[in-house]
Design a protein around this motif. Sequence first.
Motif, PDB file in Angstrom:
ATOM      1  N   ALA A 192      -5.791  16.739   7.368  1.00  0.00           N
ATOM      2  CA  ALA A 192      -5.904  16.883   8.831  1.00  0.00           C
ATOM      3  C   ALA A 192      -5.012  15.832   9.476  1.00  0.00           C
ATOM      4  CB  ALA A 192      -7.358  16.674   9.248  1.00  0.00           C
ATOM      5  N   GLU A 193      -4.641  16.075  10.729  1.00  0.00           N
ATOM      6  CA  GLU A 193      -3.743  15.164  11.454  1.00  0.00           C
ATOM      7  C   GLU A 193      -4.304  13.742  11.502  1.00  0.00           C
ATOM      8  OE1 GLU A 193      -0.585  13.668  13.197  1.00  0.00           O
ATOM      9  OE2 GLU A 193      -0.681  15.698  12.373  1.00  0.00           O
ATOM     10  N   GLU A 194      -5.619  13.643  11.750  1.00  0.00           N
ATOM     11  CA  GLU A 194      -6.245  12.320  11.868  1.00  0.00           C
ATOM     12  C   GLU A 194      -6.189  11.575  10.532  1.00  0.00           C
ATOM     13  OE1 GLU A 194     -10.630  10.924  12.614  1.00  0.00           O
ATOM     14  OE2 GLU A 194      -9.847  11.793  14.462  1.00  0.00           O
ATOM     15  N   THR A 195      -6.374  12.312   9.422  1.00  0.00           N
ATOM     16  CA  THR A 195      -6.324  11.687   8.090  1.00  0.00           C
ATOM     17  C   THR A 195      -4.917  11.169   7.807  1.00  0.00           C
ATOM     18  OG1 THR A 195      -7.943  13.333   7.425  1.00  0.00           O
ATOM     19  CG2 THR A 195      -6.957  12.034   5.677  1.00  0.00           C
ATOM     20  N   ARG A 196      -3.903  11.972   8.163  1.00  0.00           N
ATOM     21  CA  ARG A 196      -2.516  11.513   7.983  1.00  0.00           C
ATOM     22  C   ARG A 196      -2.292  10.202   8.732  1.00  0.00           C
ATOM     23  NH1 ARG A 196       0.855  14.997   5.478  1.00  0.00           N
ATOM     24  NH2 ARG A 196       0.110  17.132   5.366  1.00  0.00           N
ATOM     25  N   LYS A 197      -2.862  10.136   9.951  1.00  0.00           N
ATOM     26  CA  LYS A 197      -2.722   8.909  10.760  1.00  0.00           C
ATOM     27  C   LYS A 197      -3.338   7.723  10.039  1.00  0.00           C
ATOM     28  CE  LYS A 197      -2.671  10.291  15.551  1.00  0.00           C
ATOM     29  NZ  LYS A 197      -3.590  10.640  16.609  1.00  0.00           N
ATOM     30  N   ARG A 198      -4.541   7.942   9.443  1.00  0.00           N
ATOM     31  CA  ARG A 198      -5.226   6.859   8.728  1.00  0.00           C
ATOM     32  C   ARG A 198      -4.367   6.342   7.575  1.00  0.00           C
ATOM     33  NH1 ARG A 198     -10.215   9.654   9.024  1.00  0.00           N
ATOM     34  NH2 ARG A 198     -10.308  10.032   6.788  1.00  0.00           N
ATOM     35  N   MET A 199      -3.801   7.281   6.819  1.00  0.00           N
ATOM     36  CA  MET A 199      -2.968   6.885   5.673  1.00  0.00           C
ATOM     37  C   MET A 199      -1.728   6.120   6.156  1.00  0.00           C
ATOM     38  SD  MET A 199      -4.805   7.971   3.220  1.00  0.00           S
ATOM     39  CE  MET A 199      -6.363   8.227   4.064  1.00  0.00           C
ATOM     40  N   GLU A 200      -1.170   6.573   7.275  1.00  0.00           N
ATOM     41  CA  GLU A 200       0.048   5.927   7.817  1.00  0.00           C
ATOM     42  C   GLU A 200      -0.263   4.501   8.259  1.00  0.00           C
ATOM     43  OE1 GLU A 200       2.566   4.340  10.630  1.00  0.00           O
ATOM     44  OE2 GLU A 200       0.884   5.440  11.522  1.00  0.00           O
ATOM     45  N   ILE A 201      -1.429   4.307   8.916  1.00  0.00           N
ATOM     46  CA  ILE A 201      -1.817   2.962   9.379  1.00  0.00           C
ATOM     47  C   ILE A 201      -2.016   2.041   8.172  1.00  0.00           C
ATOM     48  CG2 ILE A 201      -3.694   1.624  10.482  1.00  0.00           C
ATOM     49  CD1 ILE A 201      -4.070   4.158  12.337  1.00  0.00           C
ATOM     50  N   THR A 247       0.843  -1.205   0.000  1.00  0.00           N
ATOM     51  CA  THR A 247       0.000   0.000   0.000  1.00  0.00           C
ATOM     52  C   THR A 247       0.871   1.246   0.000  1.00  0.00           C
ATOM     53  OG1 THR A 247      -1.659  -1.228   1.232  1.00  0.00           O
ATOM     54  CG2 THR A 247      -1.905   1.155   1.196  1.00  0.00           C
ATOM     55  N   MET A 248       0.543   2.184  -0.905  1.00  0.00           N
ATOM     56  CA  MET A 248       1.314   3.426  -1.005  1.00  0.00           C
ATOM     57  C   MET A 248       0.374   4.626  -0.966  1.00  0.00           C
ATOM     58  SD  MET A 248       3.880   2.088  -3.978  1.00  0.00           S
ATOM     59  CE  MET A 248       2.690   0.961  -4.639  1.00  0.00           C
ATOM     60  N   HIS A 249       0.883   5.731  -0.434  1.00  0.00           N
ATOM     61  CA  HIS A 249       0.099   6.966  -0.336  1.00  0.00           C
ATOM     62  C   HIS A 249       0.708   7.993  -1.288  1.00  0.00           C
ATOM     63  CE1 HIS A 249      -0.945  10.754   2.229  1.00  0.00           C
ATOM     64  NE2 HIS A 249      -1.739  10.621   1.196  1.00  0.00           N
ATOM     65  N   TYR A 250      -0.072   8.426  -2.293  1.00  0.00           N
ATOM     66  CA  TYR A 250       0.397   9.423  -3.263  1.00  0.00           C
ATOM     67  C   TYR A 250      -0.453  10.680  -3.142  1.00  0.00           C
ATOM     68  CZ  TYR A 250       3.142   6.104  -6.180  1.00  0.00           C
ATOM     69  OH  TYR A 250       4.054   5.208  -6.661  1.00  0.00           O
ATOM     70  N   PHE A 251       0.202  11.850  -3.322  1.00  0.00           N
ATOM     71  CA  PHE A 251      -0.549  13.095  -3.470  1.00  0.00           C
ATOM     72  C   PHE A 251      -0.882  13.263  -4.956  1.00  0.00           C
ATOM     73  CE2 PHE A 251       2.054  14.028   0.396  1.00  0.00           C
ATOM     74  CZ  PHE A 251       0.996  14.058   1.283  1.00  0.00           C
ATOM     75  N   HIS A 252      -1.873  14.118  -5.252  1.00  0.00           N
ATOM     76  CA  HIS A 252      -2.343  14.265  -6.631  1.00  0.00           C
ATOM     77  C   HIS A 252      -1.249  14.706  -7.606  1.00  0.00           C
ATOM     78  CE1 HIS A 252      -6.313  13.206  -5.575  1.00  0.00           C
ATOM     79  NE2 HIS A 252      -6.604  14.301  -4.883  1.00  0.00           N
ATOM     80  N   ASN A 253      -0.193  15.375  -7.099  1.00  0.00           N
ATOM     81  CA  ASN A 253       0.847  15.870  -8.017  1.00  0.00           C
ATOM     82  C   ASN A 253       1.719  14.738  -8.583  1.00  0.00           C
ATOM     83  OD1 ASN A 253       2.258  15.225  -5.725  1.00  0.00           O
ATOM     84  ND2 ASN A 253       3.189  17.242  -5.410  1.00  0.00           N
ATOM     85  N   ARG A 254       1.466  13.474  -8.145  1.00  0.00           N
ATOM     86  CA  ARG A 254       2.261  12.353  -8.670  1.00  0.00           C
ATOM     87  C   ARG A 254       1.471  11.546  -9.706  1.00  0.00           C
ATOM     88  NH1 ARG A 254       5.059   9.298  -3.694  1.00  0.00           N
ATOM     89  NH2 ARG A 254       6.111   8.198  -5.405  1.00  0.00           N
ATOM     90  N   ARG A 255       0.465  12.187 -10.309  1.00  0.00           N
ATOM     91  CA  ARG A 255      -0.423  11.504 -11.254  1.00  0.00           C
ATOM     92  C   ARG A 255       0.349  10.912 -12.443  1.00  0.00           C
ATOM     93  NH1 ARG A 255      -5.433   9.938 -10.207  1.00  0.00           N
ATOM     94  NH2 ARG A 255      -5.772  11.875  -9.090  1.00  0.00           N
ATOM     95  N   ASN A 256       1.329  11.651 -12.997  1.00  0.00           N
ATOM     96  CA  ASN A 256       2.068  11.144 -14.168  1.00  0.00           C
ATOM     97  C   ASN A 256       2.870   9.895 -13.812  1.00  0.00           C
ATOM     98  OD1 ASN A 256       1.025  13.149 -15.722  1.00  0.00           O
ATOM     99  ND2 ASN A 256       2.799  14.522 -15.524  1.00  0.00           N
ATOM    100  N   GLN A 257       3.496   9.951 -12.635  1.00  0.00           N
ATOM    101  CA  GLN A 257       4.271   8.791 -12.154  1.00  0.00           C
ATOM    102  C   GLN A 257       3.338   7.578 -11.980  1.00  0.00           C
ATOM    103  OE1 GLN A 257       6.311   9.664  -8.474  1.00  0.00           O
ATOM    104  NE2 GLN A 257       6.921   7.533  -8.182  1.00  0.00           N
ATOM    105  N   LEU A 258       2.131   7.838 -11.437  1.00  0.00           N
ATOM    106  CA  LEU A 258       1.151   6.773 -11.228  1.00  0.00           C
ATOM    107  C   LEU A 258       0.748   6.157 -12.577  1.00  0.00           C
ATOM    108  CD1 LEU A 258      -0.947   5.207  -9.456  1.00  0.00           C
ATOM    109  CD2 LEU A 258      -2.515   7.098  -9.836  1.00  0.00           C
TER     110      LEU A 258
END
Length: 699
Positions: free
Chosen positions: A600-609, A458-469
């Motif tokens: 938000a901090e909680e969302t970052r936590k969710r992605m990290e888990i 599982t990987m977490h990408y921000f929208h600016n990595r769309r071309n790489q994706l």
Amino acid sequence: MTELSTLNIMYLPGVGPKRADLLKHELRIISYEDLIYYFPYKYVDRSRIFTISEVRPGMQHIQLKGRVNSLRTIGEGRGKRMVANFTDGTGNVELVWFKGLKFVKSNINGDFVYIVFGKPSVFNGIINIVHPEMDRFNESKSLIQQGLQAHYNTSEKMKSNFLNSKAIHKLVYNLFQSYKGKIPETLPAYIIEKYRLTILNDALRIIHFPRDNQSLEKARFRLIFEELFYIQLNILRLKNQRTFSIKGHTFTKVGGYLNQFYSQHLPFELTGAQKRVIREMRHDMGTGRQMNRLLQGDVGSGKTLVALMVMLIALDNDFQACLMAPTEILATQHFETIAAQVEALGVNVALLTGSTKKSERVRIDEQLRSGELQILIGTHALIEDTVVFNRLGLVVIDEQHRFGVQQRARLWKKNLNPPHVLVMTATPIPRTLAMTVYGDLEVSVIDELPPGRKPIQTMHYFHNRRNQLNRFLREEIEKGRQVYVVYPLIEESEKMDFKNLSEGYEYMQGAFPECKVVMVHGRMKPSEKDEAMHVFASGEAQIMVATTVIEVGVNVPNASVMIIESAERFGLSQLHQLRGRVGRGAEQSYCILMTSFKLAEETRKRMEIMTRTNDGFEIAEADMKMRGPGDLEGTQQSGLPFDLKISNLTRDSRILQMGRQVAEEVLEKDPLLEKAENQILNRQLTKLARAKINWGMIS
């Protein structure tokens, strides 16, 4: 506490008909007892009165004592407000109101000393308090104005009718002033003594008007323990009743169907966990008591194979079996898988859904009644009164949280002797929740993946990595793999979400012109949806753009990539469920969580888990801690089967364990609660159950 429960809240000083109606509709408070059991959600320390000279911006809530020496109205229209100059001799602050200006004007008098409570802020260089709480200083009411003060949840409608937290607090104060009796105890003396619990009368008074933190903690413990103890006592007593009073079919034989399937047609070697849970079920079904078992296992752990083998045991004992799934897609998938696996055994299997043709229904009904049809798979069409079995011995319910309890109850009644019940879920349930929501079921867990499966990366990408994706997706598609792209579809923003989904579909078509892209969403007709699913499952399409309709759905072993768009809008359990759609084959699979950069901090936590672990139970525990039990996937459809007035299953898991242990001890010594000292428990259980249908006797 009969007396308090019969006293109408309308007649409490300070209530009257209008407020009684608000309390009833907004908070379900009808009687004195309801109000006493409406507990504060927090406490603010009001033991200290500050001088104005001590007040600094950024301080939390403060309390001041002084007089109003001027009151003026400023501005027009929506910007209109009332400002009072408030002084205590050491300095001045401004008190500001934007609402209820008439009420403020008619109730504030410069002749009186006031206690003002609120949060200070700065506007135009002047310290002010917006919408402060104000009370005339009156020594006799110091109980309300000093020490730890309770705060109560109220609705916007209540606030606009001046029934805010402070008003609720005053009503509780009036109640205790007018009710002079001692509140009767609800727990046996031997439990109170053994566990050194605060008596109920004191606990209820302290919870609303605490003297100090220490006594407040003891009162909270007493009330939380009682709430969780009674839930556990009720669950365990019903489980006892069912175990001893309801006869099940005795499956004594393991015969030709199971043995032939096991030796000649098993699609892959069973894991140790699968063998263990089948043994547990065989034992249940051989005792002569009705089996009620919950089977938990992650997506892809092989629950359906276990269910099929248990159904073959029913067939070996000359009984019929049925499997109920929440959607047509899933029911069809189960039917195709199971029919193919038992074809060589000559087992008669049929599919019944809302779209089954009338002629086929007639054939199914005839064969069901005669006993010729051995396994029926379907949606909630199975519970219609026209569906009559000859000898139903086993009911399997998949993704059971998607069915209401009444629906399951109707299946239960399709036989003179109730069938054995196996409930399956791929939503891992935290232990505390399982003990409470499913506490009357035996629990089996498949905690191993079938051999050859690789954990999903599982990987977490921000929208600016769309071309790489896109480059990565092209590589996977060139290897012959398939891709899911999932968009959120939430009712409140459905139009906007739908636009995103359509744009996403068009984007994927433009970015991958060499690929066939299909789209699936809930607004499509079932036939259109099935067609799109089929095109993808057959490998004809390489990319499927969908909403969460695929969360419980097709099994495509060749799909190796799951992209979840706007992943910040999904809860942990739902992200985990979606991730489980890939990783069905032997190839390495991937889940990509796409989010915006600002999180938000909680969302970052969710992605990290999600990127750290594939363990469904760890994810479910984390989800419950972050969102609370009532929001968990799996319980949110119907809420918890009871109201929690003061406890929290996550925070109070230790007290829950204690409550269950005490309930077990009580029932071990007195299974039917017949002893004199336990009559209080019987009375309380009867009272708690009065307003609820007893669904506890149905899985």
